[in-house]
Design a protein around this motif. Structure first.
Motif, PDB file in Angstrom:
ATOM      1  N   SER A   1      59.090  28.514  -3.966  1.00  0.00           N
ATOM      2  CA  SER A   1      58.473  29.621  -3.481  1.00  0.00           C
ATOM      3  C   SER A   1      57.101  29.324  -3.853  1.00  0.00           C
ATOM      4  O   SER A   1      56.431  28.507  -4.023  1.00  0.00           O
ATOM      5  CB  SER A   1      59.558  30.777  -4.408  1.00  0.00           C
ATOM      6  OG  SER A   1      58.926  30.459  -5.743  1.00  0.00           O
ATOM      7  N   GLY A   2      56.149  30.338  -2.916  1.00  0.00           N
ATOM      8  CA  GLY A   2      54.835  30.384  -3.168  1.00  0.00           C
ATOM      9  C   GLY A   2      54.394  31.001  -1.905  1.00  0.00           C
ATOM     10  O   GLY A   2      54.848  32.450  -1.193  1.00  0.00           O
ATOM     11  N   ARG A   3      52.925  30.853  -1.749  1.00  0.00           N
ATOM     12  CA  ARG A   3      52.282  32.191  -0.243  1.00  0.00           C
ATOM     13  C   ARG A   3      51.206  31.391   0.358  1.00  0.00           C
ATOM     14  O   ARG A   3      50.545  30.287  -0.067  1.00  0.00           O
ATOM     15  CB  ARG A   3      51.934  32.857  -1.213  1.00  0.00           C
ATOM     16  CG  ARG A   3      51.260  33.097  -2.291  1.00  0.00           C
ATOM     17  CD  ARG A   3      50.626  33.993  -2.721  1.00  0.00           C
ATOM     18  NE  ARG A   3      51.280  34.610  -3.565  1.00  0.00           N
ATOM     19  CZ  ARG A   3      51.031  36.312  -3.982  1.00  0.00           C
ATOM     20  NH1 ARG A   3      49.988  36.715  -4.210  1.00  0.00           N
ATOM     21  NH2 ARG A   3      51.530  37.535  -4.224  1.00  0.00           N
ATOM     22  N   PHE A   4      50.982  31.796   1.377  1.00  0.00           N
ATOM     23  CA  PHE A   4      49.792  31.405   2.384  1.00  0.00           C
ATOM     24  C   PHE A   4      48.989  32.194   2.475  1.00  0.00           C
ATOM     25  O   PHE A   4      49.646  33.156   2.558  1.00  0.00           O
ATOM     26  CB  PHE A   4      50.771  30.270   3.572  1.00  0.00           C
ATOM     27  CG  PHE A   4      51.522  28.769   3.052  1.00  0.00           C
ATOM     28  CD1 PHE A   4      51.026  27.644   3.073  1.00  0.00           C
ATOM     29  CD2 PHE A   4      52.466  29.220   3.107  1.00  0.00           C
ATOM     30  CE1 PHE A   4      51.611  27.052   2.395  1.00  0.00           C
ATOM     31  CE2 PHE A   4      53.554  28.084   3.137  1.00  0.00           C
ATOM     32  CZ  PHE A   4      53.216  27.303   2.924  1.00  0.00           C
ATOM     33  N   TRP A   5      48.125  31.966   2.556  1.00  0.00           N
ATOM     34  CA  TRP A   5      46.852  32.858   3.364  1.00  0.00           C
ATOM     35  C   TRP A   5      46.061  32.145   4.360  1.00  0.00           C
ATOM     36  O   TRP A   5      45.547  31.250   3.928  1.00  0.00           O
ATOM     37  CB  TRP A   5      46.450  33.562   2.608  1.00  0.00           C
ATOM     38  CG  TRP A   5      46.291  33.723   1.285  1.00  0.00           C
ATOM     39  CD1 TRP A   5      44.375  33.207   1.115  1.00  0.00           C
ATOM     40  CD2 TRP A   5      45.898  32.557  -0.060  1.00  0.00           C
ATOM     41  NE1 TRP A   5      43.581  32.739   0.251  1.00  0.00           N
ATOM     42  CE2 TRP A   5      44.956  31.785  -0.730  1.00  0.00           C
ATOM     43  CE3 TRP A   5      46.861  32.229   0.070  1.00  0.00           C
ATOM     44  CZ2 TRP A   5      44.689  31.716  -1.748  1.00  0.00           C
ATOM     45  CZ3 TRP A   5      47.361  31.509  -1.450  1.00  0.00           C
ATOM     46  CH2 TRP A   5      46.075  31.177  -2.650  1.00  0.00           C
ATOM     47  N   GLY A   6      45.136  32.880   5.100  1.00  0.00           N
ATOM     48  CA  GLY A   6      44.020  32.510   5.525  1.00  0.00           C
ATOM     49  C   GLY A   6      42.676  32.994   4.695  1.00  0.00           C
ATOM     50  O   GLY A   6      42.421  33.735   5.057  1.00  0.00           O
ATOM     51  N   ARG A   7      41.886  32.078   4.888  1.00  0.00           N
ATOM     52  CA  ARG A   7      40.594  32.264   3.990  1.00  0.00           C
ATOM     53  C   ARG A   7      39.107  32.045   5.464  1.00  0.00           C
ATOM     54  O   ARG A   7      39.751  31.408   6.160  1.00  0.00           O
ATOM     55  CB  ARG A   7      40.087  31.222   3.173  1.00  0.00           C
ATOM     56  CG  ARG A   7      40.894  31.284   1.765  1.00  0.00           C
ATOM     57  CD  ARG A   7      40.625  30.246   0.724  1.00  0.00           C
ATOM     58  NE  ARG A   7      41.112  28.975   1.485  1.00  0.00           N
ATOM     59  CZ  ARG A   7      40.952  27.879   0.192  1.00  0.00           C
ATOM     60  NH1 ARG A   7      40.035  27.669  -0.035  1.00  0.00           N
ATOM     61  NH2 ARG A   7      41.191  26.313   1.172  1.00  0.00           N
ATOM     62  N   THR A   8      38.421  32.613   5.352  1.00  0.00           N
ATOM     63  CA  THR A   8      37.482  33.084   5.944  1.00  0.00           C
ATOM     64  C   THR A   8      35.832  32.971   5.900  1.00  0.00           C
ATOM     65  O   THR A   8      35.677  33.640   4.719  1.00  0.00           O
ATOM     66  CB  THR A   8      37.378  33.815   7.111  1.00  0.00           C
ATOM     67  OG1 THR A   8      37.009  35.344   6.491  1.00  0.00           O
ATOM     68  CG2 THR A   8      38.811  34.862   8.021  1.00  0.00           C
TER      69      THR A   8
END
Length: 244
Positions: free
Chosen positions: A72-79
């Motif tokens: 289980s976990g999460r992903f996101w985009g950094r800019t």
């Protein structure tokens, strides 16, 4: 069974205990359809950190990660990230502790995709969440699974129509749109205190703005009915800056 075969069987059991020898990993494919570099971040709730917590993803490129059963976990985009040769640095949005390899979650406002693999009834549960705000378009598509396996995401650029009171600016440009909770920090918007249950925390004009733009994404804490997707035995494609 011949002795040599029995010894080989014991060797396999030592490497792969019962319950894991026939299990297969879930494949995540992260793809960048933005016109700029995105630095995906990842954070595990259960299981190993994937992609060492973070990496760079150039426009038009993709990267594959494997997650073990039960992850289980999460992903996101950094800019807007800048890192030195040691990996130290920071990002304009989605920053995670000042490093290329995240050791914590992305700082709001940030768009998230969240997973729980092999949950109840062997289903994967996944969603795209704007509860922590929005920084760029994000979507997840199930590939090869069974069940409803719905597409989830936020295709529309919410920064364009972000209300002034929710805007996050960098050098005069809108780079992210805050959640109402982050902007005002009141129980009504954060679903805390007297508003800490589904019955007492209702959609607000701000969460409804997110929901109207992105119907399959979480817009506030108790937006479960139309936002949590399930699938069985699937791989997943996660897209930054998806197109309709």
């Amino acid at each position: 069974m011949r002795i040599s075969h029995w010894l080989y069987f014991l060797f396999l059991l030592n490497l792969f205990p019962f319950g894991t020898i026939f299990s297969s990993a879930t494949l995540f494919t992260l793809e960048n359809r933005c016109s700029f570099t995105v630095w995906p971040g990842s954070l595990a709730g259960k299981g190993p950190a994937l992609g060492d917590g973070g990496f760079a993803l150039a426009p038009g490129s993709s990267y594959q990660l494997q997650a073990p059963p039960g992850w289980s976990g999460r992903f996101w985009g950094r800019t807007g990230c800048k890192f030195d040769n040691s990996g130290a640095g920071k990002c304009v949005t989605g920053n995670c502790g000042g490093g290329l390899k995240c050791t914590g979650g992305g700082e709001p406002p940030v768009s998230l995709v969240e997973f729980t693999l092999d949950g109840s009834d062997n289903k994967d549960f996944y969603d795209v969440s704007l509860v922590d705000g929005y920084n760029l378009g994000l979507a997840v598509k199930a590939v090869g699974g069974t069940g409803s396996c719905q597409y989830a995401g936020c295709v529309k650029d919410l920064n364009i129509d972000c209300p002034a009171e929710l805007q996050m600016l960098d050098s005069g440009s809108i780079v992210a749109c805050k959640s109402a909770c982050a902007a005002f920090n009141t129980p009504e918007y954060c679903c805390t205190g007297d508003h800490a249950t589904p019955q007492t925390c209702s959609p607000t004009k701000y969460s409804q703005l997110f929901k109207n733009a992105c119907p399959t994404a979480y817009s506030y804490a108790y937006d479960d009915a139309t936002s949590t997707m399930t699938c069985i035995g699937s791989d997943y494609v996660i897209t930054f800056c998806p197109t309709p």
